[in-house]
Design an enzyme around this catalytic site. Structure first.
Site, PDB file in Angstrom:
ATOM      1  N   GLU A 158       0.801  -1.233   0.000  1.00 35.66           N
ATOM      2  CA  GLU A 158       0.000   0.000   0.000  1.00 35.66           C
ATOM      3  C   GLU A 158       0.832   1.279   0.000  1.00 35.66           C
ATOM      4  O   GLU A 158       0.613   2.175   0.816  1.00 35.66           O
ATOM      5  CB  GLU A 158      -0.950   0.005   1.208  1.00 35.66           C
ATOM      6  CG  GLU A 158      -1.874  -1.190   1.222  1.00 35.66           C
ATOM      7  CD  GLU A 158      -2.875  -1.179   2.385  1.00 35.66           C
ATOM      8  OE1 GLU A 158      -2.757  -0.334   3.280  1.00 35.66           O
ATOM      9  OE2 GLU A 158      -3.788  -2.026   2.372  1.00 35.66           O
ATOM     10  N   ASN A 201       2.101  -5.257  -3.106  1.00 36.90           N
ATOM     11  CA  ASN A 201       0.695  -5.562  -2.818  1.00 36.90           C
ATOM     12  C   ASN A 201      -0.077  -4.262  -2.569  1.00 36.90           C
ATOM     13  O   ASN A 201       0.423  -3.363  -1.880  1.00 36.90           O
ATOM     14  CB  ASN A 201       0.656  -6.443  -1.555  1.00 36.90           C
ATOM     15  CG  ASN A 201      -0.691  -7.077  -1.281  1.00 36.90           C
ATOM     16  OD1 ASN A 201      -1.278  -7.707  -2.169  1.00 36.90           O
ATOM     17  ND2 ASN A 201      -1.189  -6.928  -0.062  1.00 36.90           N
ATOM     18  N   HIS A 237     -10.522  -6.363  -2.001  1.00 40.68           N
ATOM     19  CA  HIS A 237     -11.585  -6.221  -0.993  1.00 40.68           C
ATOM     20  C   HIS A 237     -12.763  -5.519  -1.677  1.00 40.68           C
ATOM     21  O   HIS A 237     -12.676  -4.330  -1.981  1.00 40.68           O
ATOM     22  CB  HIS A 237     -11.099  -5.371   0.178  1.00 40.68           C
ATOM     23  CG  HIS A 237      -9.982  -6.006   0.952  1.00 40.68           C
ATOM     24  ND1 HIS A 237     -10.160  -7.147   1.698  1.00 40.68           N
ATOM     25  CD2 HIS A 237      -8.679  -5.660   1.098  1.00 40.68           C
ATOM     26  CE1 HIS A 237      -9.018  -7.473   2.278  1.00 40.68           C
ATOM     27  NE2 HIS A 237      -8.101  -6.594   1.924  1.00 40.68           N
ATOM     28  N   GLU A 266      -6.096 -10.877  -0.941  1.00 41.13           N
ATOM     29  CA  GLU A 266      -6.905 -10.656   0.279  1.00 41.13           C
ATOM     30  C   GLU A 266      -8.384 -10.640  -0.071  1.00 41.13           C
ATOM     31  O   GLU A 266      -9.159  -9.834   0.470  1.00 41.13           O
ATOM     32  CB  GLU A 266      -6.509  -9.325   0.944  1.00 41.13           C
ATOM     33  CG  GLU A 266      -5.031  -9.249   1.296  1.00 41.13           C
ATOM     34  CD  GLU A 266      -4.633  -7.939   1.971  1.00 41.13           C
ATOM     35  OE1 GLU A 266      -5.518  -7.203   2.443  1.00 41.13           O
ATOM     36  OE2 GLU A 266      -3.418  -7.663   2.020  1.00 41.13           O
ATOM     37  N   ASP A 268     -12.139 -10.647  -0.477  1.00 44.79           N
ATOM     38  CA  ASP A 268     -13.426 -10.794   0.205  1.00 44.79           C
ATOM     39  C   ASP A 268     -14.441  -9.914  -0.511  1.00 44.79           C
ATOM     40  O   ASP A 268     -14.081  -8.888  -1.094  1.00 44.79           O
ATOM     41  CB  ASP A 268     -13.369 -10.526   1.725  1.00 44.79           C
ATOM     42  CG  ASP A 268     -12.732  -9.218   2.136  1.00 44.79           C
ATOM     43  OD1 ASP A 268     -12.577  -8.313   1.291  1.00 44.79           O
ATOM     44  OD2 ASP A 268     -12.412  -9.077   3.326  1.00 44.79           O
TER      45      ASP A 268
HETATM   46  C1  XIL Z   1      -6.329  -6.216   8.387  1.00 46.67           C
HETATM   47  C2  XIL Z   1      -6.666  -7.376   9.307  1.00 46.67           C
HETATM   48  O1  XIL Z   1      -7.574  -8.213   8.654  1.00 46.67           O
HETATM   49  C3  XIL Z   1      -7.252  -6.865  10.611  1.00 46.67           C
HETATM   50  O2  XIL Z   1      -7.389  -7.934  11.546  1.00 46.67           O
HETATM   51  C4  XIL Z   1      -6.355  -5.786  11.215  1.00 46.67           C
HETATM   52  O3  XIL Z   1      -6.988  -5.228  12.344  1.00 46.67           O
HETATM   53  C5  XIL Z   1      -6.074  -4.696  10.206  1.00 46.67           C
HETATM   54  O4  XIL Z   1      -5.519  -5.270   9.047  1.00 46.67           O
HETATM   55  N1  XIL Z   1      -4.951  -4.577   3.790  1.00 46.67           N
HETATM   56  C6  XIL Z   1      -3.967  -5.403   4.247  1.00 46.67           C
HETATM   57  C7  XIL Z   1      -4.237  -6.284   5.414  1.00 46.67           C
HETATM   58  O5  XIL Z   1      -2.913  -5.508   3.619  1.00 46.67           O
HETATM   59  O6  XIL Z   1      -3.086  -6.481   6.189  1.00 46.67           O
HETATM   60  C8  XIL Z   1      -5.331  -5.738   6.261  1.00 46.67           C
HETATM   61  O7  XIL Z   1      -5.636  -6.709   7.269  1.00 46.67           O
HETATM   62  C9  XIL Z   1      -6.550  -5.431   5.430  1.00 46.67           C
HETATM   63  C10 XIL Z   1      -6.243  -4.391   4.398  1.00 46.67           C
END
Ligand code: XIL
Length: 448
Positions: A158, A201, A237, A266, A268
């Site tokens: 990020e 990422n 996401h 990641e 979802d």
């Molecule tokens: C999130 C986790 O799922 C949570 O448990 C934590 O509180 C915050 O981080 N981008 C990312 C992940 O790269 O590491 C993040 O994970 C979600 C967004």
């Protein structure tokens, strides 16, 4: 255990682990009725984020072990978890996940080395030269400990801003070291574990847009100058504000065409039912259409532990039952869910959920209602608990049979135990507030 010893121990077990992974792959190729085995049939991994503190929960671990072929520690490898004070590395929780994954023949994604978030405050207070040293030491500490055990590392996470500018995001690294910190992190990472794939990422880079264009330009520049980078991770996401982009596949493909692998890291998608299932299908189909899309990871095993649990964005519900989205992913991967598999409809696993609403409210009391819904099998009875705040008391209850123990009521059916698959019933109760307006807590529903 000293770090050197731990490192030797980890490396010594790596040979055994590789053998276990091969056995698991050979075994699962025949069945193809789990996410991991179906993805393996397509030459991909199918992973999930894992939290160490849930590994003791039998249903969690059973679902994890059965369905997934790769894991990403959800928080346990982040800077705040692994180097909370400078030079002191703490690997306990991450080791638990890596050890568990290896015992099951699963691969591990490393997440993440350099990120502006979940960063201990000491990092932000360093001057430029110290920060550079600390960043490289952190990369070396993590990657050294897990050398040879991680298939891909999110080296930098990020680093770009949202919105149309394509600019870098402000962070201690960006602000003090400038654009070059990303390149430096990748060079350090390559030397620390030459076997690991090194990924950049990010999120909101899933379609073609200003942010993904900026990442694209960076990757193109790295490739042209020989800066080591092997893969780009697309967090993915999704929800109604950030839907699956229509040019998702095209975007993955243009990155792949730069000569890097792409991974969905990641995933979802908030929602439910067939709409959620259709969106998951789009994502899987996009990955399968891009030969360098080497695998997908969903951001958690069960909705109940999702970082966005309110949006029920995952493939298994809070009772570890397979959702329509699971079946859609499995079928997009070319697998088949045979009735009889754990979690499938028809497998004989009885389940139910209990949800609470307040249906009436007045100054000294309220009426509560708990709706019981059967899972994907018919049930003949159910049990749940209602725990009241200390001051409150129940004056009456209908359409259920309560047993009281202190503030906890265990409620079983009166006439309404038998429910068809997916069908609901509810019981109600009247509560005297006695000065507390807080809501009761409803426990897990158990079906028989
Ligand atoms: C999130 C986790 O799922 C949570 O448990 C934590 O509180 C915050 O981080 N981008 C990312 C992940 O790269 O590491 C993040 O994970 C979600 C967004």
């Amino acid at each position: 255990m000293s770090m050197t010893l731990r490192r030797l121990t980890r490396a010594a077990t790596a040979g055994l682990v590789a053998a276990a992974a091969l056995t698991a792959a050979a075994h699962s190729a025949e069945a193809a009725d789990t996410l991991g085995s179906a993805a393996a049939g397509q030459g991909r991994y199918f992973g999930t984020a894992v939290a160490a503190n849930h590994l003791g929960e039998a249903d969690y671990t059973a679902t994890l072990d059965r369905e997934f072929s790769s894991v990403t520690p959800e928080n346990e490898m982040k800077w705040d978890a692994t180097e909370p004070s400078r030079g002191t590395f703490t690997f306990g929780s991450a080791d638990r996940i890596v050890d568990h994954a290896q015992s099951q023949g699963m691969d591990v994604r490393g997440h993440t080395l350099v990120w502006h978030s979940q960063l201990p405050s000491w990092v932000g207070s360093l001057g430029a030269s110290d920060l550079r040293t600390a960043m490289n030491a952190h990369i070396n500490g993590l990657m050294g400990h897990y050398k040879g055990e991680i298939h891909s590392w999110d080296v930098v996470n990020e680093a770009f801003q949202d919105g149309g500018s394509g600019a870098r995001r402000s962070s201690p690294f960006q602000d003090k070291l400038g654009n070059g910190f990303i390149e430096e992190a990748f060079r350090t990472a390559r030397a620390a574990d030459p076997a690991a794939k090194l990924c950049y990422n990010d999120y909101n880079t899933d379609g073609v847009n200003a942010k993904s264009n900026a990442v694209y330009d960076m990757v193109e520049d790295f490739k042209s100058r020989g800066v080591p980078i092997d893969c780009v991770g697309f967090q993915s996401h999704f929800n109604s504000n950030s839907p699956v982009p229509s040019d998702y596949r095209q975007n993955l493909q243009r990155f792949a065409d730069l000569g890097v692998d792409v991974q969905i890291t990641e995933l979802d998608i908030e929602g439910s039912g067939s709409a959620q299932a259709a969106d998951y299908t789009k994502v899987v189909e996009a990955c399968l259409a891009v030969s360098r899309c080497t695998g997908m990871t969903v951001w958690g095993v069960t909705d109940k532990y999702s970082w966005r649990s309110g949006g029920t964005p995952l493939l298994f519900d809070g009772n570890y039952q397979e959702k329509p989205a699971h079946d859609a992913v499995l079928s997009a991967l070319g697998g088949s869910g045979d009735p009889g598999d754990p979690g499938d409809p028809g497998d004989g696993t009885l389940s139910c959920t209990a949800t609470y609403t307040r249906t009436a409210d007045w100054s000294s009391g309220y009426n509560g209602q708990v709706t019981i819904t059967a899972g994907d099998e018919p049930i003949s009875s159910w049990t749940t608990t209602v725990t009241l705040p200390a001051q409150q008391s129940v004056s009456s209850l209908w359409n259920g049979t309560p047993t009281r123990s202190g503030n906890v009521m265990t409620v079983r059916p009166s006439w309404n135990g038998t429910l068809a698959a997916g069908a609901s019933t509810s019981f109600g109760f009247t509560v005297a507030k006695n000065g507390s307006d807080a809501a009761p807590a409803v426990g897990t529903c158990t079906a028989s």
